[in-house]
Design a protein around this motif. Structure first.
Motif, PDB file in Angstrom:
ATOM      1  N   VAL A   1       5.787 -43.483 -41.744  1.00  0.00           N
ATOM      2  CA  VAL A   1       6.123 -44.335 -40.595  1.00  0.00           C
ATOM      3  C   VAL A   1       4.896 -44.851 -39.855  1.00  0.00           C
ATOM      4  CG1 VAL A   1       8.381 -43.247 -40.268  1.00  0.00           C
ATOM      5  CG2 VAL A   1       6.388 -42.352 -39.023  1.00  0.00           C
ATOM      6  N   VAL A   2       3.732 -44.260 -40.087  1.00  0.00           N
ATOM      7  CA  VAL A   2       2.492 -44.741 -39.473  1.00  0.00           C
ATOM      8  C   VAL A   2       1.692 -45.572 -40.464  1.00  0.00           C
ATOM      9  CG1 VAL A   2       0.308 -44.072 -38.396  1.00  0.00           C
ATOM     10  CG2 VAL A   2       2.398 -42.811 -37.844  1.00  0.00           C
ATOM     11  N   GLN A   3       1.420 -45.009 -41.624  1.00  0.00           N
ATOM     12  CA  GLN A   3       0.570 -45.687 -42.600  1.00  0.00           C
ATOM     13  C   GLN A   3       1.254 -46.885 -43.255  1.00  0.00           C
ATOM     14  OE1 GLN A   3      -0.737 -42.686 -45.368  1.00  0.00           O
ATOM     15  NE2 GLN A   3      -1.768 -41.473 -43.789  1.00  0.00           N
ATOM     16  N   ASN A   4       2.577 -46.835 -43.375  1.00  0.00           N
ATOM     17  CA  ASN A   4       3.326 -47.917 -44.025  1.00  0.00           C
ATOM     18  C   ASN A   4       4.428 -48.446 -43.114  1.00  0.00           C
ATOM     19  OD1 ASN A   4       2.972 -45.614 -46.532  1.00  0.00           O
ATOM     20  ND2 ASN A   4       2.006 -47.623 -46.793  1.00  0.00           N
ATOM     21  N   ALA A   5       4.092 -48.632 -41.832  1.00  0.00           N
ATOM     22  CA  ALA A   5       5.099 -49.028 -40.843  1.00  0.00           C
ATOM     23  C   ALA A   5       5.802 -50.329 -41.213  1.00  0.00           C
ATOM     24  CB  ALA A   5       4.455 -49.146 -39.462  1.00  0.00           C
ATOM     25  N   ALA A   6       5.063 -51.312 -41.711  1.00  0.00           N
ATOM     26  CA  ALA A   6       5.667 -52.594 -42.065  1.00  0.00           C
ATOM     27  C   ALA A   6       6.681 -52.437 -43.193  1.00  0.00           C
ATOM     28  CB  ALA A   6       4.581 -53.594 -42.460  1.00  0.00           C
ATOM     29  N   ARG A   7       6.375 -51.566 -44.159  1.00  0.00           N
ATOM     30  CA  ARG A   7       7.306 -51.323 -45.265  1.00  0.00           C
ATOM     31  C   ARG A   7       8.567 -50.643 -44.757  1.00  0.00           C
ATOM     32  NH1 ARG A   7       4.797 -51.409 -50.356  1.00  0.00           N
ATOM     33  NH2 ARG A   7       6.913 -51.285 -51.163  1.00  0.00           N
ATOM     34  N   VAL A   8       8.404 -49.712 -43.816  1.00  0.00           N
ATOM     35  CA  VAL A   8       9.560 -49.027 -43.230  1.00  0.00           C
ATOM     36  C   VAL A   8      10.474 -50.033 -42.530  1.00  0.00           C
ATOM     37  CG1 VAL A   8      10.317 -47.370 -41.470  1.00  0.00           C
ATOM     38  CG2 VAL A   8       8.381 -46.810 -42.964  1.00  0.00           C
ATOM     39  N   ARG A   9       9.876 -50.937 -41.763  1.00  0.00           N
ATOM     40  CA  ARG A   9      10.678 -51.891 -40.989  1.00  0.00           C
ATOM     41  C   ARG A   9      11.509 -52.803 -41.874  1.00  0.00           C
ATOM     42  NH1 ARG A   9       5.471 -52.922 -38.015  1.00  0.00           N
ATOM     43  NH2 ARG A   9       5.363 -51.236 -36.487  1.00  0.00           N
ATOM     44  N   ARG A  10      11.059 -53.036 -43.088  1.00  0.00           N
ATOM     45  CA  ARG A  10      11.797 -53.910 -44.000  1.00  0.00           C
ATOM     46  C   ARG A  10      13.071 -53.266 -44.543  1.00  0.00           C
ATOM     47  NH1 ARG A  10       9.693 -58.511 -45.954  1.00  0.00           N
ATOM     48  NH2 ARG A  10       7.568 -59.068 -45.347  1.00  0.00           N
ATOM     49  N   ILE A  11      13.140 -51.941 -44.491  1.00  0.00           N
ATOM     50  CA  ILE A  11      14.289 -51.271 -45.115  1.00  0.00           C
ATOM     51  C   ILE A  11      15.200 -50.594 -44.094  1.00  0.00           C
ATOM     52  CG2 ILE A  11      13.036 -50.899 -47.263  1.00  0.00           C
ATOM     53  CD1 ILE A  11      12.776 -47.914 -46.404  1.00  0.00           C
ATOM     54  N   ILE A  12      14.920 -50.814 -42.795  1.00  0.00           N
ATOM     55  CA  ILE A  12      15.755 -50.185 -41.775  1.00  0.00           C
ATOM     56  C   ILE A  12      16.406 -51.233 -40.880  1.00  0.00           C
ATOM     57  CG2 ILE A  12      14.277 -48.135 -41.736  1.00  0.00           C
ATOM     58  CD1 ILE A  12      13.297 -49.095 -38.933  1.00  0.00           C
ATOM     59  N   GLY A  13      17.500 -50.813 -40.244  1.00  0.00           N
ATOM     60  CA  GLY A  13      18.074 -51.541 -39.131  1.00  0.00           C
ATOM     61  C   GLY A  13      18.039 -50.626 -37.925  1.00  0.00           C
ATOM     62  N   TYR A  14      17.908 -51.210 -36.736  1.00  0.00           N
ATOM     63  CA  TYR A  14      17.782 -50.388 -35.528  1.00  0.00           C
ATOM     64  C   TYR A  14      18.584 -51.020 -34.398  1.00  0.00           C
ATOM     65  CZ  TYR A  14      15.574 -48.374 -31.337  1.00  0.00           C
ATOM     66  OH  TYR A  14      15.346 -47.771 -30.128  1.00  0.00           O
ATOM     67  N   VAL A  15      19.474 -50.232 -33.819  1.00  0.00           N
ATOM     68  CA  VAL A  15      20.252 -50.672 -32.664  1.00  0.00           C
ATOM     69  C   VAL A  15      19.896 -49.757 -31.496  1.00  0.00           C
ATOM     70  CG1 VAL A  15      22.537 -51.133 -31.714  1.00  0.00           C
ATOM     71  CG2 VAL A  15      22.127 -51.458 -34.157  1.00  0.00           C
ATOM     72  N   PRO A  16      19.140 -50.250 -30.519  1.00  0.00           N
ATOM     73  CA  PRO A  16      18.713 -49.406 -29.403  1.00  0.00           C
ATOM     74  C   PRO A  16      19.825 -49.231 -28.373  1.00  0.00           C
ATOM     75  CG  PRO A  16      17.900 -51.624 -29.084  1.00  0.00           C
ATOM     76  CD  PRO A  16      18.606 -51.616 -30.421  1.00  0.00           C
ATOM     77  N   GLN A  17      19.584 -48.324 -27.415  1.00  0.00           N
ATOM     78  CA  GLN A  17      20.522 -48.184 -26.306  1.00  0.00           C
ATOM     79  C   GLN A  17      20.574 -49.460 -25.485  1.00  0.00           C
ATOM     80  OE1 GLN A  17      20.391 -44.677 -23.774  1.00  0.00           O
ATOM     81  NE2 GLN A  17      19.319 -43.533 -25.355  1.00  0.00           N
ATOM     82  N   ALA A  18      19.404 -50.047 -25.229  1.00  0.00           N
ATOM     83  CA  ALA A  18      19.326 -51.243 -24.394  1.00  0.00           C
ATOM     84  C   ALA A  18      19.957 -52.434 -25.103  1.00  0.00           C
ATOM     85  CB  ALA A  18      17.869 -51.545 -24.059  1.00  0.00           C
TER      86      ALA A  18
END
Length: 266
Positions: free
Chosen positions: A69-86
């Motif tokens: 999640v630190v070294q390959n953050a951009a790769r992680v973002r491509r394969i996840i969806g995120y729905v925050p509280q806000a």
């Protein structure tokens, strides 16, 4: 044996001297619906933000889909969806327009965008209101739109931070039904935080209970209930695994004071 879709090794996060997340170790297999429970301030949102690459760990490691999640953050973002509280939907745009923006952000090919958006709206039962401004939507409709936004690119992992907070019971059940349909159709792993125990019992294959930054228990809701006692329910298991010495002393002191007052009053 399948490679875990999410891995955490001694994952920690500090804010100054405050330890929000304290050396967490967990792994989650592909396709699992996993719930993270705890009282306010337990560290749930901090965990989900680290996994979604929004906060860097202070120490330890985490991988999502095999990517750090630190070294390959951009790769992680491509394969996840995120729905925050806000709130993440723009109320001055229509539902369709909100999805169109996210389709561009996710680099969905232009030729596929209209179909993806149409299918997402239909899947979340929002086709009839797709041309209405989002500020006219109910709370449950907004939440379903936000889930549609985060899943346009068919992510391998969907992170949901308190997905039904503030919703009335009918809207909450509607969101649950849509999440169940989503998981059944796409097989994405879902990692959610929640305060609602009935939500965790209905949706989650397994849950972890957090208390003061640490994981105090992990298992199916039925397993955690059984671990407390033969007739214990999930609420009792949650109470048991989120108690600490401070709260126990508080309960003792409160009981003591109550009994003293009752004695004085006869």
């Amino acid at each position: 044996m399948l490679q875990p879709i999410i891995e955490m090794q001694d994952l920690s996060r500090r804010f100054g001297d405050f330890i929000a997340v304290d050396s967490i170790n967990m792994s989650i297999p592909p396709g699992e619906v996993f719930g993270l429970l705890g009282r306010n301030g337990a560290g749930k949102t901090t965990v989900i933000k680290m996994l979604a690459t929004l906060l860097e760990p202070s120490s330890g490691h985490a991988k999502v889909g095999g990517f750090d999640v630190v070294q390959n953050a951009a790769r992680v973002r491509r394969i996840i969806g995120y729905v925050p509280q806000a709130l993440s939907a723009d109320g001055d745009l229509t539902g369709y327009e909100n999805l169109s923006i996210f389709a561009k952000l996710y680099d969905i090919p232009r030729a596929e965008r209209k179909v993806r958006i149409r299918d997402a709206l239909a899947f979340m039962s929002l086709s009839a209101v797709s041309r209405n401004l989002v500020k006219t939507y109910s709370g449950g409709m907004i939440r379903r739109l936000e889930i549609a936004q985060s899943t346009l690119h068919h992510p391998r992992v969907l992170f949901l931070d308190e997905p039904t907070v503030g919703l009335d019971p009918v809207a909450r059940i509607s969101v649950w039904e849509q999440l169940e349909k989503l998981q059944a159709q796409f097989g994405s792993a879902i990692f959610l935080t929640t305060h609602y125990l009935e939500e965790a019992e209905r949706l989650c294959n397994r849950v972890a209970i957090m208390n003061r930054g640490k994981i105090t228990a992990i298992g199916t809701p039925a397993e955690l209930s059984a671990s407390v006692g033969p007739n214990a329910n999930f609420e009792e298991a949650f109470e048991y695994y989120t108690q600490d010495e401070t709260s126990m002393r508080g309960a003792y002191d409160e009981t003591s004071q109550t009994r003293l007052a009752s004695h004085r009053l006869g």
